[in-house]
Write a protein that holds these residues in place. Structure first.
Motif, PDB file in Angstrom:
ATOM      1  N   ALA A 108      18.676  48.972 -26.925  1.00 23.45           N
ATOM      2  CA  ALA A 108      17.959  49.367 -25.707  1.00 23.45           C
ATOM      3  C   ALA A 108      16.554  49.848 -26.086  1.00 23.45           C
ATOM      4  N   ARG A 109      15.569  49.346 -25.346  1.00 23.04           N
ATOM      5  CA  ARG A 109      14.192  49.720 -25.653  1.00 23.04           C
ATOM      6  C   ARG A 109      13.273  49.440 -24.461  1.00 23.04           C
ATOM      7  N   ARG A 110      12.086  50.012 -24.523  1.00 27.63           N
ATOM      8  CA  ARG A 110      11.062  49.771 -23.515  1.00 27.63           C
ATOM      9  C   ARG A 110      10.193  48.601 -23.936  1.00 27.63           C
ATOM     10  N   TYR A 111       9.547  47.979 -22.972  1.00 25.37           N
ATOM     11  CA  TYR A 111       8.537  46.954 -23.244  1.00 25.37           C
ATOM     12  C   TYR A 111       7.253  47.334 -22.513  1.00 25.37           C
ATOM     13  N   ASP A 112       6.109  47.059 -23.144  1.00 26.93           N
ATOM     14  CA  ASP A 112       4.833  47.287 -22.475  1.00 26.93           C
ATOM     15  C   ASP A 112       3.999  46.011 -22.382  1.00 26.93           C
ATOM     16  N   SER A 113       4.594  44.877 -22.764  1.00 25.19           N
ATOM     17  CA  SER A 113       3.915  43.589 -22.642  1.00 25.19           C
ATOM     18  C   SER A 113       4.928  42.540 -22.188  1.00 25.19           C
ATOM     19  N   TYR A 114       4.425  41.437 -21.669  1.00 25.54           N
ATOM     20  CA  TYR A 114       5.324  40.429 -21.110  1.00 25.54           C
ATOM     21  C   TYR A 114       4.760  39.023 -21.271  1.00 25.54           C
ATOM     22  N   MET A 115       5.654  38.062 -21.071  1.00 23.69           N
ATOM     23  CA  MET A 115       5.305  36.649 -21.004  1.00 23.69           C
ATOM     24  C   MET A 115       6.235  36.033 -19.966  1.00 23.69           C
ATOM     25  N   TYR A 116       5.714  35.146 -19.146  1.00 30.46           N
ATOM     26  CA  TYR A 116       6.564  34.499 -18.149  1.00 30.46           C
ATOM     27  C   TYR A 116       7.491  33.488 -18.827  1.00 30.46           C
ATOM     28  N   ARG A 117       8.662  33.281 -18.232  1.00 28.09           N
ATOM     29  CA  ARG A 117       9.654  32.385 -18.823  1.00 28.09           C
ATOM     30  C   ARG A 117       9.108  30.964 -18.980  1.00 28.09           C
ATOM     31  N   TYR A 171       5.220  43.830 -36.698  1.00 22.40           N
ATOM     32  CA  TYR A 171       4.641  44.672 -35.641  1.00 22.40           C
ATOM     33  C   TYR A 171       5.641  44.857 -34.501  1.00 22.40           C
ATOM     34  N   GLY A 172       6.308  43.768 -34.091  1.00 23.18           N
ATOM     35  CA  GLY A 172       7.262  43.836 -32.986  1.00 23.18           C
ATOM     36  C   GLY A 172       8.448  44.743 -33.293  1.00 23.18           C
ATOM     37  N   ILE A 173       8.952  44.671 -34.530  1.00 21.88           N
ATOM     38  CA  ILE A 173      10.074  45.532 -34.926  1.00 21.88           C
ATOM     39  C   ILE A 173       9.660  46.994 -34.888  1.00 21.88           C
ATOM     40  N   ASN A 174       8.510  47.293 -35.470  1.00 20.59           N
ATOM     41  CA  ASN A 174       8.028  48.681 -35.488  1.00 20.59           C
ATOM     42  C   ASN A 174       7.787  49.195 -34.074  1.00 20.59           C
ATOM     43  N   ARG A 175       7.240  48.339 -33.224  1.00 22.76           N
ATOM     44  CA  ARG A 175       6.965  48.730 -31.845  1.00 22.76           C
ATOM     45  C   ARG A 175       8.269  48.972 -31.083  1.00 22.76           C
ATOM     46  N   ALA A 176       9.254  48.095 -31.296  1.00 23.20           N
ATOM     47  CA  ALA A 176      10.550  48.241 -30.616  1.00 23.20           C
ATOM     48  C   ALA A 176      11.248  49.532 -31.038  1.00 23.20           C
ATOM     49  N   GLN A 177      11.175  49.866 -32.322  1.00 22.44           N
ATOM     50  CA  GLN A 177      11.807  51.097 -32.800  1.00 22.44           C
ATOM     51  C   GLN A 177      11.107  52.323 -32.220  1.00 22.44           C
ATOM     52  N   ALA A 178       9.780  52.236 -32.084  1.00 21.49           N
ATOM     53  CA  ALA A 178       9.038  53.356 -31.504  1.00 21.49           C
ATOM     54  C   ALA A 178       9.356  53.523 -30.019  1.00 21.49           C
ATOM     55  N   MET A 179       9.746  52.431 -29.357  1.00 25.24           N
ATOM     56  CA  MET A 179      10.033  52.464 -27.927  1.00 25.24           C
ATOM     57  C   MET A 179      11.543  52.416 -27.647  1.00 25.24           C
ATOM     58  N   MET A 180      12.313  52.807 -28.644  1.00 25.13           N
ATOM     59  CA  MET A 180      13.774  52.837 -28.521  1.00 25.13           C
ATOM     60  C   MET A 180      14.221  53.759 -27.391  1.00 25.13           C
ATOM     61  N   ILE A 181      15.259  53.328 -26.658  1.00 23.64           N
ATOM     62  CA  ILE A 181      15.924  54.170 -25.664  1.00 23.64           C
ATOM     63  C   ILE A 181      17.310  54.470 -26.207  1.00 23.64           C
ATOM     64  N   PRO A 182      17.606  55.703 -26.579  1.00 26.13           N
ATOM     65  CA  PRO A 182      18.902  56.020 -27.182  1.00 26.13           C
ATOM     66  C   PRO A 182      20.065  55.783 -26.221  1.00 26.13           C
ATOM     67  N   ILE A 183      21.120  55.151 -26.733  1.00 28.45           N
ATOM     68  CA  ILE A 183      22.374  55.047 -25.986  1.00 28.45           C
ATOM     69  C   ILE A 183      23.141  56.332 -26.275  1.00 28.45           C
ATOM     70  N   SER A 184      23.282  57.197 -25.277  1.00 24.24           N
ATOM     71  CA  SER A 184      23.894  58.503 -25.499  1.00 24.24           C
ATOM     72  C   SER A 184      25.406  58.483 -25.357  1.00 24.24           C
ATOM     73  N   GLU A 185      25.915  57.592 -24.526  1.00 31.65           N
ATOM     74  CA  GLU A 185      27.352  57.502 -24.305  1.00 31.65           C
ATOM     75  C   GLU A 185      27.737  56.052 -24.086  1.00 31.65           C
ATOM     76  N   LYS A 186      28.947  55.700 -24.501  1.00 31.69           N
ATOM     77  CA  LYS A 186      29.488  54.377 -24.199  1.00 31.69           C
ATOM     78  C   LYS A 186      30.984  54.478 -23.984  1.00 31.69           C
ATOM     79  N   SER A 187      31.505  53.592 -23.151  1.00 35.78           N
ATOM     80  CA  SER A 187      32.931  53.561 -22.868  1.00 35.78           C
ATOM     81  C   SER A 187      33.299  52.147 -22.459  1.00 35.78           C
ATOM     82  N   ASP A 188      34.560  51.961 -22.069  1.00 33.69           N
ATOM     83  CA  ASP A 188      34.990  50.643 -21.623  1.00 33.69           C
ATOM     84  C   ASP A 188      34.323  50.249 -20.312  1.00 33.69           C
ATOM     85  N   LYS A 189      33.755  51.218 -19.617  1.00 34.33           N
ATOM     86  CA  LYS A 189      33.159  50.951 -18.311  1.00 34.33           C
ATOM     87  C   LYS A 189      31.648  50.772 -18.358  1.00 34.33           C
TER      88      LYS A 189
END
Length: 282
Positions: A108-117, A171-189
């Motif tokens: 899970a992470r944030r993005y600040d740039s995009y490209m159309y499909r 650059y992309g890996i470093n940027r993704a790690q800097a913009m990581m969104i921590p998964i705090s909980e997980k379950s079957d649901k």
């Protein structure tokens, strides 16, 4: 069974199904392996079938393992130069195995740039993984998502040499790690993502966008956008947490049908009881 690791990453698999299922997934298996989202993921990166016989990682689409958060790998022999990457040794099926952790984007992470499909589809297959690490691949009819994001032209990757692509990868890996969104909980649901999230945040989750997923921003339903078969949401206003919940398609309908059946059975039994009592009184 593979041991649990950091829930923000998953294991690598040469089979596209297993990449998102069972013990190979850090965030759990929430959908059938025949779900169409996985086929759409395959199509986005040029795979015609699901089991790609090893043509998944660097040899097939560089950056694709990292794009889906696959940091952990299981080896029979420690690759030369990777001795310090071993995090665990264990017996699997009677054989010694080594679990290594490599550099990867978090699930899970944030993005600040995009490209159309449509722009993404113009790229050579070998450049798509690194492009997806650097840009959120947005459906062409979802212009509302890109507000506040920087548009990256496909020519940036089309015209790049191998050394330049390697730089974009790092650059992309470093940027993704800097913009990581921590998964705090997980379950079957489902799972929960920690905030806070600012207005306009684009949150990406490398989990198949199977039918049955629902997203909530502080309890308020949030539409899910499918991105190359995976999930993304756009946050409106300031949000403390995002929750993704999965309910297999048909479960709610099945419960409703069962409830109706019970009610009808009760009514039938009640009517029959009244008929029997009435006959006895006569």
């Amino acid at each position: 069974m593979l041991p649990e690791t950091d829930i923000n990453y998953r294991y690598r698999s040469v089979d596209n199904y297993l990449q998102f299922a069972g013990g190979a997934s850090a965030s759990g298996c929430y959908s059938s392996t025949v779900d169409g989202a996985i086929f759409r993921f395959n199509k986005a990166f040029g795979y015609e079938r699901t089991n790609v016989d090893g043509d998944w990682g660097y040899d097939g689409v560089p950056g694709l393992y990292e794009y889906v958060g696959a940091a952990y790998a299981v080896y029979d022999i420690i690759p030369e130069g990777y001795e310090n990457a071993v995090i665990k040794e264990m017996e699997i099926n009677g054989k010694r195995r080594y679990i290594l952790k490599g550099t990867s984007c978090p699930i899970a992470r944030r993005y600040d740039s995009y490209m159309y499909r449509s722009e993404f589809d113009k790229l050579e297959r070998e450049k798509k993984g690194i492009a997806a690490i650097n840009c959120l691949i947005v459906p062409d009819d979802h212009e509302w998502i890109v507000e506040g994001l920087v548009h990256i032209e496909p020519e940036v990757f089309m015209d790049s040499s191998d050394p330049e692509m390697a730089d974009y990868f790092a650059y992309g890996i470093n940027r993704a790690q800097a913009m990581m969104i921590p998964i705090s909980e997980k379950s079957d649901k489902g799972f929960k993502l920690n905030g806070p999230f600012a207005d306009g945040t684009c949150a990406f989750v490398a989990v198949p966008a199977a039918e049955g997923w629902m997203a909530y921003a502080d309890g308020v339903p949030l539409p899910i956008t499918e991105v190359c078969g995976l999930m993304s949401v756009k946050v409106s206003g300031s949000v403390k947490e995002l929750i993704f919940e999965y309910e297999p398609p048909g479960v709610a309908m099945g419960a409703d049908i069962s409830l109706i059946g019970v009610i009808l059975l009760i009514l039938y039994c009640t009517k029959s009881y009244k008929i029997i009592i009435g006959s006895l009184k006569k």
